[in-house]
Enzyme design. Structure first.
Site, PDB file in Angstrom:
ATOM      1  N   GLU A 439       0.772  -1.216  -0.025  1.00 37.61           N
ATOM      2  CA  GLU A 439       0.034   0.058  -0.153  1.00 37.61           C
ATOM      3  C   GLU A 439       0.818   1.104  -0.023  1.00 37.61           C
ATOM      4  O   GLU A 439       0.374   2.350   0.521  1.00 37.61           O
ATOM      5  CB  GLU A 439      -1.004  -0.011   1.123  1.00 37.61           C
ATOM      6  CG  GLU A 439      -2.040  -1.244   1.328  1.00 37.61           C
ATOM      7  CD  GLU A 439      -2.897  -1.227  -0.117  1.00 37.61           C
ATOM      8  OE1 GLU A 439      -2.837  -0.435  -0.677  1.00 37.61           O
ATOM      9  OE2 GLU A 439      -3.130  -2.455  -0.160  1.00 37.61           O
ATOM     10  N   GLY A 440       2.021   1.218  -0.738  1.00 37.77           N
ATOM     11  CA  GLY A 440       2.932   2.334  -0.759  1.00 37.77           C
ATOM     12  C   GLY A 440       3.734   2.156   0.423  1.00 37.77           C
ATOM     13  O   GLY A 440       3.447   2.105   1.709  1.00 37.77           O
TER      14      GLY A 440
END
Length: 586
Positions: A439-440
């Site tokens: 998610e980054g």
């Protein structure tokens, strides 16, 4: 392996006494919800996590997932636990009542999510992505797509995924190459390969609904030319049941360091039928609805793993007898004292405790603003959105960094036993490590904070966040604590404002240290607020614990903030001084 027992007393204190849940719901016009209902949900969620999900954690890690004849199977008991989860309505907590969801406030759901992460991170992942997919469909899909898919996703009869990453395109989605070809009937044929897809296939549900980023034939270059498509594993028939198999398949499942019981798939789309979600070339904006929700949820993964490690470490430290405590004999009937009385062991446990309880308060504070954003309009809604936007990268990055730190501490408390698999502590380290990456990555979160959320926004989101924390400070009754909390908050505001003039290179160099400086500062404010409120609690043990843990945080943890501040103010020169061959030893 230690089984997770949910910290229900802490949840109840934070929700009812610290956040003032009943007044919060009344102000939002949802007074049919109250703290008594929240306590019941927390109690039942704790029971489900302990009795159903936690016992599968060790075995799931040992067994892992399998891909045979194109079908993924998860470890023994995982699918049955999911069916019980769905049957009891847990999957529907946040879903729209229009599609048979329960529309619960986030402040009721977030504690359950933390418990599930603590009990079994691998198991929780598929339900988490389904919730995020449901949110994206709810906010962006056409009514026709909502009517066909939302009730199934909300109930949990079908599960959802998020398909962004490609072998050559991770953070830089401008390189994305998956194609979507329009069809005469309004559908699209999606072709491409995606990697790292959580829950891409499994044996839990009768259908898997993939949300896939792809490009239309004449799309603009870069991220402005990305669209979002809903692509089911099975095409629904006339009765809205799984029918013909779609043209997609699982290429492989990843062999990972941790979360081995979660099926992480390579997905191949070979002209698979899909439908546009939202507007053409607006897919990234639609996907960010899902990603921001998932980023907060990943922060909860760090928090859950940390809590599980702390509970295991505390139990072990109380049971393990070694040497005598330097402050005097604590166990006169025995030959040695429990190691919990060793100052260094106490230091480790209090580091875990102070970080965990600070992050739990941050997560529920965040959930409060999720409630406000959902149930208000106009200025109040925009203000809440500002706070959420600003805090999202902090929650994701700091809470997962904290998760790795505290699970490592848990291994250390056990000594050599912590390195042995049967105790379960090393699994927590392996499982939580991914949370800093997906998610980054946490570096990307830091760049997002200082770049998009602070500098590019001109400080507006930061000022909304300052105002939100100021309300907590204003409510502190103890004069000294109030002054100290205000000092922390004002220093953070002034230091943040100083960053507004940074050029991109300087900001990129400062990003990670600025995020950590911000997190330690804001959690310090939360600690002053919590401890002040706890002193008026009927729970004397909790009150004493909060005050003592606050003092430890201020003396032993908060000084980290100053080091990060010095570092981010140092400028980019040293980070750019070494390049090329200077990295080598040859």
């Amino acid at each position: 392996m230690p089984l997770h027992h949910a910290p229900t007393a802490d949840f109840q204190f934070l929700l009812k006494e610290w956040l003032g849940l009943d007044a919060h719901y009344e102000k939002l016009g949802i007074s049919d919800f109250d703290s008594d209902l929240a306590n019941e949900i927390i109690s039942q969620g704790a029971k489900f996590a302990l009795d159903v999900v936690a016992p599968l954690n060790r075995e799931g890690d040992e067994e892992g997932c399998k891909l045979e004849n194109g079908q993924v199977t998860t470890p023994k008991g995982f699918a049955d636990a999911y069916q019980e989860y769905v049957a009891n309505g847990w999957n529907a907590m946040l879903g729209s009542a229009e599609y048979d969801g329960q529309d619960l406030p986030y402040t009721m759901a977030v504690p359950v999510h933390e418990m599930l992460n603590a009990a079994n991170l691998s198991w929780r992942l598929t339900t988490m992505l389904t919730e995020s997919a449901t949110l994206a469909v709810t906010k962006h899909a056409s009514k026709a797509l909502k009517d066909k898919y939302l009730a199934k996703l909300i109930s949990g009869e079908w599960t959802g995924t998020m398909n962004l990453t490609e072998p050559h395109a991770g953070t830089d989605l401008s390189l994305l190459s998956t194609k979507a070809q329009p069809q005469d009937d309004g559908s699209f044929k999606v072709t491409g390969n995606k990697i790292f897809i959580t829950g891409g296939d499994h044996d839990w549900s009768s259908n898997v609904i993939h949300l896939v980023l792809a490009r239309l034939p004449d799309a603009p270059k870069g991220v402005k030319g990305i669209s979002l498509f809903l692509v089911p594993k099975f095409l629904p028939d006339a009765s809205n049941e799984p029918g013909e198999a779609n043209s997609l398949s699982v290429g492989s499942i990843e062999h990972k360091m941790g979360i081995k019981a979660s099926p992480t798939c390579v997905m191949n789309f070979d002209g698979a039928t899909g439908w546009l979600v939202g507007e053409e070339n607006q897919g990234l904006a639609c996907m960010f609805t899902m990603m921001n929700d998932a980023r907060f949820q990943v922060g909860l993964q760090g928090l859950g793993a940390a809590e599980a490690s702390y509970q295991g470490a505390l139990t072990y430290a109380r049971d393990r007898v070694q040497s005598r405590a330097p402050q005097g004999i604590q166990n006169p009937e025995g030959k040695a004292d429990p190691i919990v009385f060793q100052p260094d062991v106490a230091r480790m446990l209090l580091t875990q405790k102070s970080l965990i309880e600070g992050c739990r308060a941050l997560s529920l504070f965040y959930a409060k603003f999720m409630d406000i954003e959902k149930h208000t309009e106009g200025e109040a809604k925009q203000n809440a959105e500002n706070v959420l936007q600003y805090l999202t990268p902090i929650c994701k990055a700091f809470m997962t960094d904290m998760g790795l730190e505290t699970t490592n501490i848990g291994v250390q408390v056990y000594g050599g036993h912590g390195f042995i698999r049967e105790w379960g502590m090393e699994q927590l380290v392996r499982d939580v490590r991914i949370a800093m990456l997906y998610e980054g990555t946490n570096g990307i979160q830091a760049l997002d904070l200082i770049g998009r959320k602070l500098t590019r926004d001109g400080g507006k989101m930061m000022e909304s966040t300052y105002a939100a924390f100021s309300e907590l400070v204003n409510d502190i009754e103890d004069g000294e604590s109030k002054a100290l909390a205000q000092g922390l908050l004002d220093d953070w505001r002034a230091s943040s404002a100083d960053c507004l003039g940074m050029d991109p290179t300087t900001a990129a160099s400062a990003a990670c240290d600025f995020l950590n400086y911000s997190a330690y500062s804001l959690i310090g404010v939360l600690w002053y607020s919590m401890a002040d409120k706890a002193q008026r609690s009927d729970n004397a043990v909790l009150a004493a614990s909060k005050v003592k843990t606050r003092d430890f945080y201020m003396q032993r943890i908060l000084p980290r903030r100053d080091a990060h501040k010095v570092a981010y103010k140092a400028g980019p020169d040293s980070t750019l001084a070494i390049s090329g061959d200077e990295f080598d030893y040859l």
